[in-house]
Scaffold this motif. Structure first.
Motif, PDB file in Angstrom:
ATOM      1  N   TRP A   1      78.997  42.108  37.439  1.00 18.70           N
ATOM      2  CA  TRP A   1      78.839  43.311  36.616  1.00 18.70           C
ATOM      3  C   TRP A   1      77.612  43.175  35.724  1.00 18.70           C
ATOM      4  O   TRP A   1      77.484  42.213  34.964  1.00 18.70           O
ATOM      5  CB  TRP A   1      80.090  43.519  35.763  1.00 18.70           C
TER       6      TRP A   1
ATOM      7  N   ASP B   1      75.165  43.153  32.815  1.00 13.92           N
ATOM      8  CA  ASP B   1      75.238  43.147  31.353  1.00 13.92           C
ATOM      9  C   ASP B   1      74.414  44.341  30.871  1.00 13.92           C
ATOM     10  O   ASP B   1      73.185  44.310  30.875  1.00 13.92           O
ATOM     11  CB  ASP B   1      74.660  41.838  30.810  1.00 13.92           C
TER      12      ASP B   1
ATOM     13  N   GLY C   1      71.122  42.803  29.619  1.00 13.69           N
ATOM     14  CA  GLY C   1      70.959  42.192  30.930  1.00 13.69           C
ATOM     15  C   GLY C   1      69.789  42.689  31.748  1.00 13.69           C
ATOM     16  O   GLY C   1      69.672  42.322  32.923  1.00 13.69           O
TER      17      GLY C   1
ATOM     18  N   THR D   1      74.001  39.448  34.963  1.00 10.98           N
ATOM     19  CA  THR D   1      75.362  39.962  34.996  1.00 10.98           C
ATOM     20  C   THR D   1      76.206  39.270  33.925  1.00 10.98           C
ATOM     21  O   THR D   1      75.786  38.278  33.321  1.00 10.98           O
ATOM     22  CB  THR D   1      75.992  39.748  36.380  1.00 10.98           C
ATOM     23  N   LEU D   2      77.388  39.781  33.708  1.00  9.27           N
ATOM     24  CA  LEU D   2      78.258  39.245  32.661  1.00  9.27           C
ATOM     25  C   LEU D   2      78.663  37.809  32.933  1.00  9.27           C
ATOM     26  O   LEU D   2      79.005  37.064  32.004  1.00  9.27           O
ATOM     27  CB  LEU D   2      79.499  40.125  32.515  1.00  9.27           C
ATOM     28  N   SER D   3      78.618  37.391  34.183  1.00  3.15           N
ATOM     29  CA  SER D   3      78.964  36.012  34.522  1.00  3.15           C
ATOM     30  C   SER D   3      77.850  35.031  34.186  1.00  3.15           C
ATOM     31  O   SER D   3      78.042  33.812  34.261  1.00  3.15           O
ATOM     32  CB  SER D   3      79.283  35.902  36.018  1.00  3.15           C
TER      33      SER D   3
ATOM     34  N   SER E   1      82.079  51.827  27.887  1.00  2.00           N
ATOM     35  CA  SER E   1      82.009  50.414  28.227  1.00  2.00           C
ATOM     36  C   SER E   1      82.879  50.155  29.453  1.00  2.00           C
ATOM     37  O   SER E   1      83.678  51.001  29.867  1.00  2.00           O
ATOM     38  CB  SER E   1      82.514  49.565  27.057  1.00  2.00           C
ATOM     39  N   TYR E   2      82.745  48.980  30.032  1.00  3.43           N
ATOM     40  CA  TYR E   2      83.577  48.650  31.187  1.00  3.43           C
ATOM     41  C   TYR E   2      85.066  48.725  30.831  1.00  3.43           C
ATOM     42  O   TYR E   2      85.874  49.222  31.623  1.00  3.43           O
ATOM     43  CB  TYR E   2      83.249  47.247  31.701  1.00  3.43           C
TER      44      TYR E   2
END
Length: 546
Positions: A154, A156, A160, A173-175, A344-345
């Motif tokens: 996903w 950022d 990001g 990404t968020l990871s 937001s997600y």
């Protein structure tokens, strides 16, 4: 000791660099999204000899094409070319096998499509299919072309996207994974990469005055499908008594003046795959938070004599349906998605869950509530969720139908004038042909105290129309290495036609072809000579004009 510390710091630095390198991925083209458009874009990049990475927030590939929308909105199928047509050809090849027909025979299925036969033997294409078949076709593409897909990644959206000199250099990404590329393609339904890159966009409906359109903005009293209240039905909990309050699922906001713009979005829903085979049918469960009072409005519709419940239980192979919205009160959760594009997600997930709760409750209500006519309940008992679809998600679609979210304000804005043939469209990269199709955007109270829907539009073009390369391009001053084949630059009304899955596949392929040519020439995507792109697209069997 000093030498030991220096050695220790050197070791830690090397470990850190190694760790960062493991989280850094590079390719010529980075495609963000897991939609049908994303996969055709990646294939085209590979076909033209470029490295490509698909960074997909989704685990399942194909978006709505594999997410329940199997009764394809084709329009004029003659203008569907390239990889899009290849997709429907592969669907045809699947159903040419006897083993594909597990729950009914091919002859029992019939051949009903949307304005076209489901199975076109002459052209070896099939336009109607089960969700898992579509997903398998996309997975076959992945294996055949050796596509590298990073799933459940996903963007950022806050920090990001890195840019330099008007170009995206890297996304994260968020990871923590980082992706560097020469050109980026945003193939999401939401346009998250586009937005995070600082590209201008709009959400909602423009006023008619903005582009001198007719079918944009508020459209009170315009009924072009069957999604309105035919009878005068009180909007209040106690019929005719405003002091009793509004029934659930009705907005207290005024609808606005016809033709004026607003923030509202056409409704979302889930395209459910339902089964009529007893051995492949999961009964509709009673949701934990079920509240039958929220469906009182539908009960009143039935009491007024409406009887079109099963009109959009469209047949797909193996005794299944692609079940869509139909009528004044149905699977569209009207007015509950306005915040979705910018949310937001976590907020989006709450919106998605609210849609799921509403729709599951509706199905239970239809099958069990005494206010529903007995003949409807008896017929509903023949349906359930398809046991062999969406097996890792409780047989519920993994993709909500995002009919519209952000729309880029790019180099060329498609409007209803382009779609309806009132002007010539420059630099075609594909064609559309479906009607200007918007579902309802709001459910409101009339001056007389009755309930009504607003926003449903269905205006048919006289003939297929071209889609301009400029609709895929941000303005050059905003970003020079991004293409956007889903949240394209168009008005609300034009997007109502463009937003069909075959078109998204077409535009994904064309975007990737443009990306490759821009890389090879070392130029901004906006500076690409159209004739060079046109030559490649025609070689790839895209259909560009009538």
């Amino acid at each position: 000791m000093r030498v030991l510390l220096i050695s220790l710091f050197s070791f830690l630095f090397l470990i850190s660099c190694s760790s960062n390198d493991q989280e850094l991925f590079e390719a010529d083209i980075i495609v963000y999204g897991g939609t049908s458009s994303a996969i055709t874009a990646a294939i085209q990049a590979k076909k033209m000899g470029k490295s490509v990475l698909v960074v997909s927030p989704d685990i399942h590939l194909g978006g709505l094409s594999s997410g329940g929308l199997g009764f394809t909105d084709t329009g004029n199928k003659a203008v569907i070319g390239g990889l899009a047509r290849e997709f429907y050809h592969r669907v045809y090849l699947h159903y040419a096998q006897d083993s594909a027909w597990k729950w009914q025979t091919r002859d029992e299925y019939g051949n009903k499509g949307q304005g076209t036969p489901a199975i076109d033997g002459e052209n070896r294409t099939m336009w109607i299919f089960e969700p898992h078949v579509a997903e398998q076709v996309f997975e076959d593409f992945v294996q055949e072309y050796g596509l590298e897909i990073h799933r459940n990644e996903w963007l950022d959206r806050v920090k990001g996207v890195q840019k330099a000199e008007g170009k995206i250099t890297e996304i994260q990404t968020l990871s923590g994974k980082r992706y560097r590329g020469k050109v980026f393609i945003d193939a999401t339904y939401e346009g998250d990469l586009m937005a995070a890159a600082g590209v201008n966009y709009t959400v909602g409906r423009e006023s008619n005055a903005q582009y001198r359109e007719t079918w944009n903005g508020v459209q009170v009293g315009v009924f072009q499908h069957n999604h309105y209240f035919y009878d005068s039905i009180s909007a209040y909990r106690i019929t005719g008594d405003p002091s009793s309050g509004l029934l659930p699922e009705i907005s207290s906001e005024p609808p606005g003046q016809n033709g004026e713009g607003d923030h509202r979005l056409q409704a979302y829903n889930f395209r459910m795959a339902l089964s009529r085979h007893p051995d492949n049918r999961v009964p509709f469960p009673r949701p934990e938070n079920y509240d039958s009072t929220r469906y009182e409005l539908l009960a009143r519709v039935y009491a007024a004599g409406w009887d079109e419940t099963f009109w959009k239980f469209d047949p797909i192979p193996n005794l299944k349906t692609d079940t869509n919205n139909h009528g004044p009160f149905s699977t569209d959760y009207i007015g509950k998605n306005y915040a979705y594009p910018e949310a937001s997600y976590e907020e989006r997930q709450a919106i998605i869950q609210a849609h799921e709760d509403y729709q599951k409750g509706l199905m239970y209500f239809l099958g069990n509530d005494a206010r529903v006519p007995e003949k409807v309940r008896e017929q509903m008992a023949q349906y359930g969720l398809a046991k062999d679809e969406f097996v890792d998600n409780g047989n519920w679609p993994h993709q909500i139908y995002v009919r519209e979210a952000r729309r880029m304000l790019g180099a060329y804005v498609m409007t209803e004038h382009d779609v309806l043939g009132a002007k010539d469209v420059p630099h075609s990269v594909g064609m559309g042909s479906y009607s200007l199709d918007s579902h309802n955007t709001q459910r409101f109270v009339t001056a007389g105290g009755f309930v009504q829907n607003e926003g449903d539009i269905g205006v048919h073009p006289k003939q297929p129309y071209s889609i301009s390369y400029g609709t895929l391009l941000p303005k050059k001053e905003e970003c020079t290495n991004l293409l956007v084949p889903v949240c394209v630059s168009s008005s609300h009304t034009a997007f109502g036609s463009i937003r069909m899955e075959p078109v998204f596949m077409i535009l994904g392929q064309s975007a990737a072809a443009a990306a490759v040519l821009a890389i090879e020439q070392g130029i901004a995507v906006q500076d690409l000579a159209y004739e060079k792109l046109r030559k490649v697209l025609l070689e790839e069997k895209q259909v560009l004009e009538n």
